[in-house]
Design a protein around this motif. Structure first.
Motif, PDB file in Angstrom:
ATOM      1  N   UNK A  78       0.818  -1.207   0.000  1.00 32.76           N
ATOM      2  CA  UNK A  78       0.000   0.000   0.000  1.00 32.76           C
ATOM      3  C   UNK A  78       0.857   1.264   0.000  1.00 32.76           C
ATOM      4  N   UNK A  79       2.173   1.106   0.041  1.00 31.86           N
ATOM      5  CA  UNK A  79       3.076   2.246   0.153  1.00 31.86           C
ATOM      6  C   UNK A  79       2.893   3.280  -0.940  1.00 31.86           C
ATOM      7  N   UNK A  80       2.715   2.841  -2.196  1.00 30.64           N
ATOM      8  CA  UNK A  80       2.580   3.778  -3.302  1.00 30.64           C
ATOM      9  C   UNK A  80       1.291   4.592  -3.189  1.00 30.64           C
ATOM     10  N   UNK A  81       0.190   3.947  -2.807  1.00 27.73           N
ATOM     11  CA  UNK A  81      -1.081   4.668  -2.643  1.00 27.73           C
ATOM     12  C   UNK A  81      -0.986   5.671  -1.497  1.00 27.73           C
ATOM     13  N   UNK A  82      -0.285   5.317  -0.436  1.00 25.81           N
ATOM     14  CA  UNK A  82      -0.080   6.250   0.677  1.00 25.81           C
ATOM     15  C   UNK A  82       0.715   7.472   0.214  1.00 25.81           C
ATOM     16  N   UNK A  83       1.713   7.237  -0.619  1.00 22.78           N
ATOM     17  CA  UNK A  83       2.545   8.321  -1.129  1.00 22.78           C
ATOM     18  C   UNK A  83       1.732   9.259  -2.022  1.00 22.78           C
ATOM     19  N   UNK A  84       0.922   8.686  -2.929  1.00 20.50           N
ATOM     20  CA  UNK A  84       0.103   9.505  -3.841  1.00 20.50           C
ATOM     21  C   UNK A  84      -0.939  10.301  -3.062  1.00 20.50           C
ATOM     22  N   UNK A  85      -1.580   9.665  -2.072  1.00 14.70           N
ATOM     23  CA  UNK A  85      -2.584  10.371  -1.268  1.00 14.70           C
ATOM     24  C   UNK A  85      -1.957  11.557  -0.535  1.00 14.70           C
ATOM     25  N   UNK A  86      -0.756  11.364  -0.004  1.00 20.42           N
ATOM     26  CA  UNK A  86      -0.083  12.436   0.739  1.00 20.42           C
ATOM     27  C   UNK A  86       0.292  13.595  -0.171  1.00 20.42           C
ATOM     28  N   UNK A  87       0.853  13.305  -1.359  1.00 24.32           N
ATOM     29  CA  UNK A  87       1.264  14.384  -2.266  1.00 24.32           C
ATOM     30  C   UNK A  87       0.044  15.098  -2.838  1.00 24.32           C
ATOM     31  N   UNK A  88      -1.054  14.345  -3.021  1.00 17.19           N
ATOM     32  CA  UNK A  88      -2.305  14.954  -3.493  1.00 17.19           C
ATOM     33  C   UNK A  88      -2.841  15.944  -2.471  1.00 17.19           C
ATOM     34  N   UNK A  89      -2.732  15.599  -1.192  1.00 17.35           N
ATOM     35  CA  UNK A  89      -3.191  16.484  -0.114  1.00 17.35           C
ATOM     36  C   UNK A  89      -2.320  17.733  -0.038  1.00 17.35           C
ATOM     37  N   UNK A  90      -1.028  17.581  -0.149  1.00 20.73           N
ATOM     38  CA  UNK A  90      -0.123  18.727  -0.051  1.00 20.73           C
ATOM     39  C   UNK A  90      -0.292  19.685  -1.229  1.00 20.73           C
ATOM     40  N   UNK A  91      -0.583  19.125  -2.420  1.00 22.58           N
ATOM     41  CA  UNK A  91      -0.759  19.968  -3.603  1.00 22.58           C
ATOM     42  C   UNK A  91      -2.187  20.472  -3.728  1.00 22.58           C
ATOM     43  N   UNK A  92      -3.079  19.949  -2.879  1.00 20.65           N
ATOM     44  CA  UNK A  92      -4.504  20.300  -2.958  1.00 20.65           C
ATOM     45  C   UNK A  92      -5.041  20.045  -4.373  1.00 20.65           C
ATOM     46  N   UNK A  93      -4.610  18.886  -4.906  1.00 21.58           N
ATOM     47  CA  UNK A  93      -4.968  18.517  -6.275  1.00 21.58           C
ATOM     48  C   UNK A  93      -5.548  17.099  -6.261  1.00 21.58           C
ATOM     49  N   UNK A  94      -6.710  16.928  -6.862  1.00 18.75           N
ATOM     50  CA  UNK A  94      -7.410  15.634  -6.829  1.00 18.75           C
ATOM     51  C   UNK A  94      -6.739  14.608  -7.726  1.00 18.75           C
ATOM     52  N   UNK A  95      -6.561  13.418  -7.190  1.00 13.62           N
ATOM     53  CA  UNK A  95      -6.034  12.307  -7.981  1.00 13.62           C
ATOM     54  C   UNK A  95      -7.108  11.800  -8.940  1.00 13.62           C
ATOM     55  N   UNK A  96      -6.698  11.349 -10.108  1.00 16.30           N
ATOM     56  CA  UNK A  96      -7.640  10.811 -11.099  1.00 16.30           C
ATOM     57  C   UNK A  96      -8.377   9.612 -10.506  1.00 16.30           C
ATOM     58  N   UNK A  97      -9.720   9.650 -10.396  1.00 13.16           N
ATOM     59  CA  UNK A  97     -10.454   8.555  -9.755  1.00 13.16           C
ATOM     60  C   UNK A  97     -10.477   7.257 -10.559  1.00 13.16           C
ATOM     61  N   UNK A  98      -9.990   7.317 -11.801  1.00 15.74           N
ATOM     62  CA  UNK A  98      -9.967   6.094 -12.616  1.00 15.74           C
ATOM     63  C   UNK A  98      -8.606   5.403 -12.572  1.00 15.74           C
ATOM     64  N   UNK A  99      -7.746   5.847 -11.647  1.00 14.08           N
ATOM     65  CA  UNK A  99      -6.398   5.281 -11.530  1.00 14.08           C
ATOM     66  C   UNK A  99      -6.282   4.472 -10.249  1.00 14.08           C
ATOM     67  N   UNK A 100      -5.815   3.223 -10.371  1.00 14.22           N
ATOM     68  CA  UNK A 100      -5.516   2.403  -9.193  1.00 14.22           C
ATOM     69  C   UNK A 100      -4.030   2.103  -9.199  1.00 14.22           C
TER      70      UNK A 100
END
Length: 700
Positions: free
Chosen positions: A584-606
């Motif tokens: 789950x490390x990669x998803x944790x990393x993406x969620x954290x950077x998305x929060x810091x950038x205040x930018x939504x991750x593409x919901x169609x990406x896993x």
């Protein structure tokens, strides 16, 4: 006892005189006869060395006896052999042939006998005769009684099945390189004279281990068939279940090995071997069983011309001393490792259905369908193919019944048929494009074949309902916005996948990292568990790298930021449940950077991947031939239409056949080596834009 004593006395009189007297005795329970009587006899085993020519001679004699010489014996033999092989997986016996002929005659004579007794339907000059055809033998072939040779001790009789398998080498799909190795070594082991000339010492046995349904039993039967060896099938649990007295299980094992030596060349196959050869822990019963197994494997009486094959799916539960006796032939029997092996398995199981397959059905097409729903194991392939044929068969019956009711004009009956066969008629409509009576009247077993549609429906039906409910419930929890990423997880075997939602918040504080939703402990044995910190460590690694990255790129220090992650999963809140492992490390990393950038991750990406403090993305499970649960989970999503799958580059390069399933489903696979690559793909943004947003959103 007195009768037996008297019998021995009279036998001795005959043996000790010059009178020419022959005593012939017959039995089907040789082991039940007293040893002192057996020593005085010359034993002839009528079941051994029966060739096909002998069986053909028996059949010709039966045909001549009943005046059916106009029939083709070879054709009848093929019918009986095919029936016995399909329904009993044993060899045809003389009794089967005689029984089949008797059944055919009874079927023909019985109606005539009834008419004669009732004096109905007969007039002068009417011939009292019947004619037998090949079809009559086809009808009785399935009624042949199961035949099991009975020469065993009374105790072993209830625990062991002694058969002559009908499974051959060509019936084993996949296992390239493994089945050849086993066949060659065992073939030489069962030729003691040749082995002696070569100074080759046969192994004590083979221990086959692997997942349920991977073909361990099937492979062992084929080895016995190809080497014309007697096959003793031993369900290990039965040795314990059928024991009435203390010491009986050990005696049964001893008797079994004696029986195998008597019927050499032979193969003893222990199924669920861990039940009787488990690690010794002070239990008097199981410890004695393990000791008895060791005694037989390297006792004073050699296992000449006898091969022991044991099978288990719990290799770690077997006693070390027993494992040592099987070295170096502890062989993993894996699930099909690539598409070549999977196709080979499918071809084997499709073989018997070839006349019933539509022209559009190919092994490649069937493989593509099965891979979208489940792991491809020999057992799963067999289940899906049988289910596909069952669906098609039900549709043929539904069409026939519906047409009959429609022609009769009985509207009540027509409504009943429509209700009973509702699902079957709906499938017919999808396949044929119409449910009109004219269209359905053309549906027959000869014209209506198994289509790819049936395989797809069969795979869907075999899918676990619980998995569907969990997936639907999980997808309903997804909320779009900054600080959200979609990860993937599987069960410990990597077979059953699930979608995970990672949510993150980041605020200035004291630099803490907190994770809710992971497992608190993980089992490392049947009775042992340890604290599990793998998810927490993955989150800490991801956060540490992000802090270093932002400091290096922007010169901004966010070491005092608190990161709080929540892993939303179906296991959250379940006692003893929760997400475990580093994937789950990669998803944790993406969620954290998305929060810091205040930018939504593409919901169609896993995504899935292990993250480290240096920003690398490491390989994970659930993406290869041992288990592709994450791939199946990505395909099965209903509300979330997955368009991109981010995975470690190592997994991408080493699981080409599994990745192909994603591409066939229209999902773009993105291999990454660095976390930054995953961020940019998940957020659909360039690195310059990402840094600009982080600088704007993060407070100095």
């Amino acid at each position: 006892i007195r009768v037996q004593d008297a019998f021995i006395e009279y036998l001795n009189r005959i043996i000790n005189t010059n009178e020419r007297v022959v005593v012939i005795a017959a039995t089907n329970k040789f082991e039940a006869i007293r040893e002192d009587i057996r020593r005085r006899a010359y034993v002839i085993d009528l079941d051994q060395n029966i060739t096909r020519d002998m069986l053909l001679a028996v059949l010709k004699a039966e045909l001549k006896k009943y005046g059916w010489t106009y029939l083709n014996p070879e054709e009848i033999m093929s019918i009986l052999e095919k029936s016995v092989s399909a329904y009993r997986q044993t060899q045809l016996t003389p009794f089967d042939i005689i029984d089949a002929c008797n059944k055919v005659r009874s079927r023909k004579v019985e109606p005539l006998r009834e008419k004669l007794f009732r004096r109905l339907g007969f007039s002068r000059g009417e011939e009292f005769s019947y004619k037998v055809t090949i079809d009559d033998f086809k009808l009785v072939a399935r009624e042949l009684r199961g035949y099991v040779e009975q020469e065993k001790s009374t105790e072993v009789l209830s625990s062991v099945l002694k058969i002559k398998p009908a499974v051959s080498y060509r019936d084993i799909g996949g296992l390239f390189g493994i089945k050849e190795k086993i066949f060659k070594i065992i073939s030489l082991s069962l030729k003691p004279e040749l082995a002696s000339k070569l100074n080759w010492v046969p192994p004590k046995g083979f221990l086959l281990w692997g997942e349920p349904g991977c073909g361990k039993t099937y492979l062992s039967k084929a080895v016995a068939k190809e080497n014309d060896a007697t096959f003793f099938y031993v369900p290990a649990a039965q040795l314990l279940i059928n024991a009435k007295w203390v010491g009986e299980p050990e005696k049964n094992i001893k008797d079994l090995f004696q029986l195998a030596r008597r019927h050499a060349p032979s193969i003893i196959f222990f199924d669920e071997f861990d039940v009787i050869a488990g690690k010794r822990k002070g239990d008097p019963i199981s410890d004695r069983l393990t000791a008895q197994i060791l005694t037989e494997l390297d006792g004073l009486q050699p296992l000449e011309n006898v091969i022991v094959i044991a099978a288990t799916n719990r290799l770690d539960a077997i006693d070390e001393a027993v494992l040592n006796r099987f070295e170096p032939y502890i062989i993993e029997i894996p699930l099909p490792r690539n598409d070549m092996e999977r196709l080979d398995v499918i071809k084997v199981h499709l073989r018997q259905y070839m006349p019933h397959l539509h022209d559009e059905v190919t092994p490649e097409g069937v493989l593509s369908i099965i891979k979208r729903f489940r792991m491809v194991s020999p057992r799963v392939v067999a289940e899906v193919i049988r289910e596909a044929n069952r669906l098609r068969s039900q549709e043929v019956v539904a069409a026939n019944e519906y047409v009959k009711a429609a022609i009769s004009g009985d509207k009540i009956r027509l409504a009943e048929i429509a209700q009973v066969y509702k699902e079957d008629l709906e499938r017919l409509g999808e396949v044929l494009g119409s449910n009109d009576v004219d269209v359905l009247s053309k549906v027959t077993p000869e014209t209506y074949k198994i289509r790819l549609y049936h395989f797809e429906k069969a795979a869907e039906l075999l899918e676990h309902e619980v998995d569907k409910e969990l997936m639907d419930a999980q997808e309903s929890m997804i909320a779009e916005g900054p600080g959200v990423a979609l990860g993937l997880a599987t069960d410990p075997q990597g077979r059953r996948g699930m979608l995970l939602i990672v949510e993150c918040t980041a605020r200035r504080g004291s630099g803490k990292v907190n994770v809710t939703g992971p497992a608190k402990s993980v089992a490392i044995g049947p009775m042992t568990s340890v604290e599990d910190v793998s998810v927490i460590e993955s989150a800490q690694n991801a956060v540490d790298y992000i802090k270093i990255y932002i400091n290096e790129k922007l010169g901004i220090d966010i070491s005092d930021y608190d990161f709080r992650f929540q892993v939303v999963s179906p296991l959250e809140g379940v006692p003893g449940g929760g997400v475990s492992g580093p994937s789950l490390g990669l998803a944790l990393s993406v969620a954290a950077i998305s929060e810091l950038a205040n930018h939504t991750s593409n919901p169609s990406v896993v995504m899935t991947g292990k993250s480290d403090i240096k920003g690398r993305v490491g390989p994970v499970g659930g993406l290869g031939w041992r288990g592709a649960g994450k791939i199946i989970a990505a395909i099965k999503t209903r509300r979330v239409k997955v368009k991109k799958f981010i995975m470690p580059k190592w997994n991408y390069e080493n699981a080409k056949d599994e990745v192909k399933v994603l591409e066939e489903a229209g999902i773009t696979v993105i291999p990454v080596e660095r976390q930054v690559e995953a961020w940019l793909h998940a957020l659909d943004i360039s690195e310059e834009e990402l840094l600009e947003k982080i600088a704007k959103n993060v407070k100095h």
